[in-house]
Scaffold this motif. Sequence first.
Motif, PDB file in Angstrom:
ATOM      1  N   THR A  48      27.781 -71.905  64.100  1.00 58.98           N
ATOM      2  CA  THR A  48      27.731 -71.185  65.369  1.00 58.98           C
ATOM      3  C   THR A  48      27.887 -69.674  65.198  1.00 58.98           C
ATOM      4  O   THR A  48      27.910 -68.948  66.185  1.00 58.98           O
ATOM      5  CB  THR A  48      28.838 -71.697  66.325  1.00 58.98           C
ATOM      6  OG1 THR A  48      30.084 -71.636  65.632  1.00 58.98           O
ATOM      7  CG2 THR A  48      28.560 -73.102  66.793  1.00 58.98           C
ATOM      8  N   ASP A  68      31.620 -69.914  75.496  1.00 52.24           N
ATOM      9  CA  ASP A  68      31.889 -71.338  75.721  1.00 52.24           C
ATOM     10  C   ASP A  68      32.402 -71.528  77.137  1.00 52.24           C
ATOM     11  O   ASP A  68      33.173 -70.712  77.632  1.00 52.24           O
ATOM     12  CB  ASP A  68      32.996 -71.831  74.773  1.00 52.24           C
ATOM     13  CG  ASP A  68      32.468 -72.224  73.414  1.00 52.24           C
ATOM     14  OD1 ASP A  68      31.242 -72.252  73.243  1.00 52.24           O
ATOM     15  OD2 ASP A  68      33.286 -72.515  72.533  1.00 52.24           O
ATOM     16  N   TRP A  71      34.886 -76.380  77.419  1.00 48.62           N
ATOM     17  CA  TRP A  71      34.711 -77.142  76.184  1.00 48.62           C
ATOM     18  C   TRP A  71      35.450 -78.475  76.208  1.00 48.62           C
ATOM     19  O   TRP A  71      34.916 -79.492  75.771  1.00 48.62           O
ATOM     20  CB  TRP A  71      35.160 -76.287  74.990  1.00 48.62           C
ATOM     21  CG  TRP A  71      35.048 -76.987  73.695  1.00 48.62           C
ATOM     22  CD1 TRP A  71      33.918 -77.102  72.928  1.00 48.62           C
ATOM     23  CD2 TRP A  71      36.075 -77.697  72.998  1.00 48.62           C
ATOM     24  NE1 TRP A  71      34.196 -77.836  71.793  1.00 48.62           N
ATOM     25  CE2 TRP A  71      35.514 -78.219  71.827  1.00 48.62           C
ATOM     26  CE3 TRP A  71      37.416 -77.950  73.269  1.00 48.62           C
ATOM     27  CZ2 TRP A  71      36.249 -78.967  70.923  1.00 48.62           C
ATOM     28  CZ3 TRP A  71      38.148 -78.691  72.360  1.00 48.62           C
ATOM     29  CH2 TRP A  71      37.559 -79.192  71.199  1.00 48.62           C
ATOM     30  N   PRO A  83      26.207 -77.416  76.168  1.00 47.01           N
ATOM     31  CA  PRO A  83      26.918 -76.225  76.644  1.00 47.01           C
ATOM     32  C   PRO A  83      26.089 -75.479  77.673  1.00 47.01           C
ATOM     33  O   PRO A  83      24.882 -75.343  77.521  1.00 47.01           O
ATOM     34  CB  PRO A  83      27.139 -75.399  75.379  1.00 47.01           C
ATOM     35  CG  PRO A  83      26.165 -75.907  74.390  1.00 47.01           C
ATOM     36  CD  PRO A  83      25.843 -77.327  74.764  1.00 47.01           C
ATOM     37  N   ASN A 169      35.752 -71.124  82.721  1.00 47.79           N
ATOM     38  CA  ASN A 169      36.401 -72.347  82.244  1.00 47.79           C
ATOM     39  C   ASN A 169      37.209 -73.013  83.353  1.00 47.79           C
ATOM     40  O   ASN A 169      38.273 -73.577  83.113  1.00 47.79           O
ATOM     41  CB  ASN A 169      37.291 -72.016  81.047  1.00 47.79           C
ATOM     42  CG  ASN A 169      36.473 -71.645  79.832  1.00 47.79           C
ATOM     43  OD1 ASN A 169      35.916 -72.501  79.162  1.00 47.79           O
ATOM     44  ND2 ASN A 169      36.368 -70.354  79.558  1.00 47.79           N
TER      45      ASN A 169
END
Length: 191
Positions: A48, A68, A71, A83, A169
């Motif tokens: 990555t 991200d 996750w 993702p 998130n």
Amino acid sequence: ISATRAYDATDILFDPIHQGRMFAIFRHPVERAVSMFYYLQQATWESTYNPMYKDITIHDYARSSVTDDNWMVRSLAGKADSPGAPLTERDLDVALEIVRRKCVVGLLSNMEESVDRFSSYFNFRKRGMQLNVKKNPKCKEYLKSGSNTNSHPPLQEGSETWRLLEQKNGADMILYREAERIFKEQKLLIP
């Protein structure tokens, strides 16, 4: 058995007759994202890795589309390979239910207590594993120093960058708050 993708492992290993338990160490989602950013700035060995990370700030990363997002919920709901794809309420519900019903919860911020709890619940001591942090100085030193740590500047909680990462998130934040609640609850149930 160790697996970073619990959803995939459960499909292969368990069925309604042969059920299992897991333990997981939860980290605050924003702290995980910040650490991941700084790690990826130097981790040329990772698939990555992207050299662009070396030239951007944490704020740029938080505003970008490469950050991200969620996750942990993605991993538990079987969407780790997607993702950026939208998560549903059902995905969050699946992740929450797995943690509530199947998981002995640990917190990175309470690592010593977490390891002791795992050891107690899973009977590691009776199996000859020296995971008792209080009695095993090597274990305690390992947990303090960490073999997989990455020093980086802290991000100010409540800053604009913090809020951007928290927003990206959102599902993981809900899961993390529930993990914190379960951690406190399990303290009373697991000696």
